[in-house]
Each structure stands twice: as C-alpha cells, then as structure tokens.
Scaffold this active site. Sequence first.
Site, PDB file in Angstrom:
ATOM      1  N   GLY A  29       0.809  -1.210   0.000  1.00  0.00           N
ATOM      2  CA  GLY A  29       0.000   0.000   0.000  1.00  0.00           C
ATOM      3  C   GLY A  29       0.844   1.263   0.000  1.00  0.00           C
ATOM      4  O   GLY A  29       0.536   2.239  -0.701  1.00  0.00           O
TER       5      GLY A  29
ATOM      6  N   CYS B 190       0.452   2.197  13.266  1.00  0.00           N
ATOM      7  CA  CYS B 190       1.585   3.015  12.841  1.00  0.00           C
ATOM      8  C   CYS B 190       1.890   4.107  13.856  1.00  0.00           C
ATOM      9  O   CYS B 190       3.002   4.587  13.944  1.00  0.00           O
ATOM     10  CB  CYS B 190       1.307   3.658  11.508  1.00  0.00           C
ATOM     11  SG  CYS B 190       0.517   2.553  10.366  1.00  0.00           S
TER      12      CYS B 190
HETATM   13  C1  LIG Z   1      -1.849  -0.475   5.972  1.00  0.00           C
HETATM   14  C2  LIG Z   1      -2.205   0.740   5.202  1.00  0.00           C
HETATM   15  C3  LIG Z   1      -1.328   1.304   4.255  1.00  0.00           C
HETATM   16  C4  LIG Z   1       0.055   0.760   4.016  1.00  0.00           C
HETATM   17  O1  LIG Z   1       0.045  -0.469   3.356  1.00  0.00           O
HETATM   18  P1  LIG Z   1       1.367  -1.397   3.447  1.00  0.00           P
HETATM   19  O2  LIG Z   1       1.079  -2.508   2.494  1.00  0.00           O
HETATM   20  O3  LIG Z   1       1.468  -1.846   4.859  1.00  0.00           O
HETATM   21  O4  LIG Z   1       2.504  -0.558   2.993  1.00  0.00           O
HETATM   22  C5  LIG Z   1      -1.744   2.405   3.554  1.00  0.00           C
HETATM   23  N1  LIG Z   1      -2.963   2.942   3.758  1.00  0.00           N
HETATM   24  C6  LIG Z   1      -3.826   2.440   4.646  1.00  0.00           C
HETATM   25  C7  LIG Z   1      -5.161   3.077   4.810  1.00  0.00           C
HETATM   26  C8  LIG Z   1      -3.484   1.331   5.406  1.00  0.00           C
HETATM   27  O5  LIG Z   1      -4.336   0.850   6.299  1.00  0.00           O
END
Ligand SMILES: *Cc1c(COP(=O)(O)O)cnc(C)c1O
Length: 386
Positions: free
Chosen positions: A71, A325
């Site tokens: 993400g 986070c």
């Molecule tokens: C977890 C998350 C991300 C990051 O995704 P990763 O695959 O962990 O890098 C970004 N946006 C939202 C809303 C998330 O919940």
Amino acid sequence: MKRIYMDHSATTPVAPEVLQAMLPYLSDKFGNASSLHSFGREAKEALEESREKVAKLLGASPEEIVFTSGGTESDNLALKGIARRNKEKGKHIITTSVEHPAILETCRKLEKEGFSVTYLPVTSEGLVDPASLEAAIRPDTILISIMHANNEIGTIQPLEEIGRLAAERDIRLHTDAVQSVGKIPTNVNALGVDSLSLSAHKLYGPKGVGALYIRRGTKLESMVQGGGHERGLRSGTENVAGIVGLARAAQLCEEGMAAEGQRLTELRDRLAGLVLEKVKDAWINGTMKRRLPGSLNFGFSYVEGESLLLFLDSKGIALSTGSACSSHKLEPSHVLLSLGLRPEECHGSLRITMGRSNTNEEVDYVAQCIVEAVERFRGISALGRE
Ligand SMILES: *Cc1c(COP(=O)(O)O)cnc(C)c1O
C-alpha cells in the site's frame, strides 16, 4: 491461553488457500517472469492470471493493474507519479487530514518539491464534506487524494460524489483503498477514481505485495528505474509468489464479501451495544452510518487507551489504540484530533477491527474484558472521578 485477534486493520493472517496457492512459486515454479524458457513462461502466466483476478475485484482491466511492494509504495507511486508528470498543468493537490502516513508524508515530500497541498478537514463524524472539497478546488488543482475507508475509525468517505466532482473538472482522483478492498465493493468506475491503492496483507494475503490501479490514459511518471517491468512503471523482478497470493486472496474476498460483511456487521454492532450499555462516558469515534463491517473505535473518558490495551493483552486479546503506525508515538492520533476531540479524549481510544476468525463468543468475552478494564483503570487513574 486462547488468543483473540481483533486487529485486522493492522494486518491479517495469510488464508490457508492463499498459502497453498503461493507454495509452488516458492519451490518448483521459481522462474523469472521475464525469461523466455518454460520456467519463465510458467511465472509469466501466473503473473498475468493474477493481474486478471485483481482487476476483476476492482471492475478494471488487467492492463490497468501495476503490482508493487504494498500500500505504501502504491500511494507513493500514484501521488508522486501523477503530480510530477502533470506539473505543467498545475501544482495544487487536495487531500484530507485523516489520511494514512503513506499519503500524508508523500504530500509533505511533494510540498518540498514546490507543490502546494490543501489538507481538508473532516466533520465530527469523520467524513469529508463534498462542498468543502468543491470550495478548495483551484484552477491549478491537478490531483485529489481521498482515502476510501479510514484505518483508525473505519468510516467510509462519499467517494462516488467526490468522483463526480473531480471528473467534471478533469482533475485526477486517487484513493487509498487499502482498508476497503475485499471488505466492501470497490468498483473503480462506480467510485469514479483514476487510481487506487491496495495491499495484500490487509486482505488475508502476504506482506510486502500490493497493487496500484491506474485508469487507462492517466499519465504518471515511474519512481523506480530499471528493466522496465510492469509497463515501465515499476521496474524490478516481480514477486511472483506474493502476487499469486494477492490474487488468490482477492478472489476469496470477492466470493465471501456479502456473507462475511453481514456477519462482521452483526459482530461489530453487538460489541458496540454490549460495551456502551455497561460503560458510562464512552462513545464511538466516527459515524456508525458509513463504516466498515468489522471496525469500531471506542472513546472512553478518564482512562488511557494504552493501559486498557496492555490489560486486554494480558487476557489474550489483541487490539490497538489509534493505529498500529502511530501506537509507538505518544502524540494523540491525528485522525481523532481531526474529529475535534480534545487530546485527553484521544488518549482513551481503542480500535477493534474484526475479521474471519472472530466469533460471537469472542465478542462477548472481549466486551466483558473491556468493561472490566475500564472500571479498573478509572478506579486508579488520577483522571478518574471516583
Ligand atoms: C496499511 C495501510 C497502508 C500501508 O500499506 P502497506 O502494504 O502496509 O505498505 C496504507 N494505507 C492504509 C489506509 C493502510 O491501512
């Protein structure tokens, strides 16, 4: 002790079917998808079949899907890629104050490059008001980025309406749909988005793999230069096993979405009811009307979320305060502050995000433990009234 996992917005376990689908690509089928021999063709075929499956979940075409490391990378590629490629047209970006750091920090980086960014506030219910978005649009606005569902409070933004506003003005619309994909419908045409980020580990797939949907005709610059993989948008030998896992996970979510959504909505409402009935000075952060099926964010006065979390952990229950986070920081959650909560009200929050493994019995046990925890810590808290 039996452990209860209610932190699915932080990550989810890999589904057994997903693991089974991945295993051959971690052993016999190890080819590089760029190789011309049979090993390579085998990998390439798996890659393209996966692209079709992920596209299907989004109502997109396979050539509109770029695989990434997750993400965070998808959000970076969309925002930096679109902004940098279109800067001749304008340098104004609109986003919201409740985005994930993958969006917020990318915007801060773009500000350093000379872009100007408007961070829209949200209502006390956690929603973006389309009228305030409309008022923020300028002649030099080139990109709007608004998350679909929030990772801390679970609220779902009115993207369809925002999509229409953006399309009328020919402004590109990105959405971070990492929390919504696989849980609620995320058809890119219904939502009216030009790009969309998703991540495998939030939908029972492996960590370190995700995808970016990019609408045909959307111009963007790549961030990673190299062998020209993924149509030149994301060089680097593809993570075939991870991508196969993502695709299988997407397929399972699509098949089970209606039933699982219904089941989790019932669990969520049951838990909210049980806790709010027994605990005074407690509330739900964010509207209950537009909310992800398994997500709840409780607010409790006169108590620290951290103390509740550790007590619940000692009872085998895994959940979080704020987001995963931000839970190592002491500052109050930027999302809860955006709802207009006072810092001390933000500190007493608990995020509960349920998923496939959770049951009615677990909900009853968790509710009972939360009630016990709040009573105990209010009793000894200097902030408590007793
Ligand atoms: C977890 C998350 C991300 C990051 O995704 P990763 O695959 O962990 O890098 C970004 N946006 C939202 C809303 C998330 O919940």
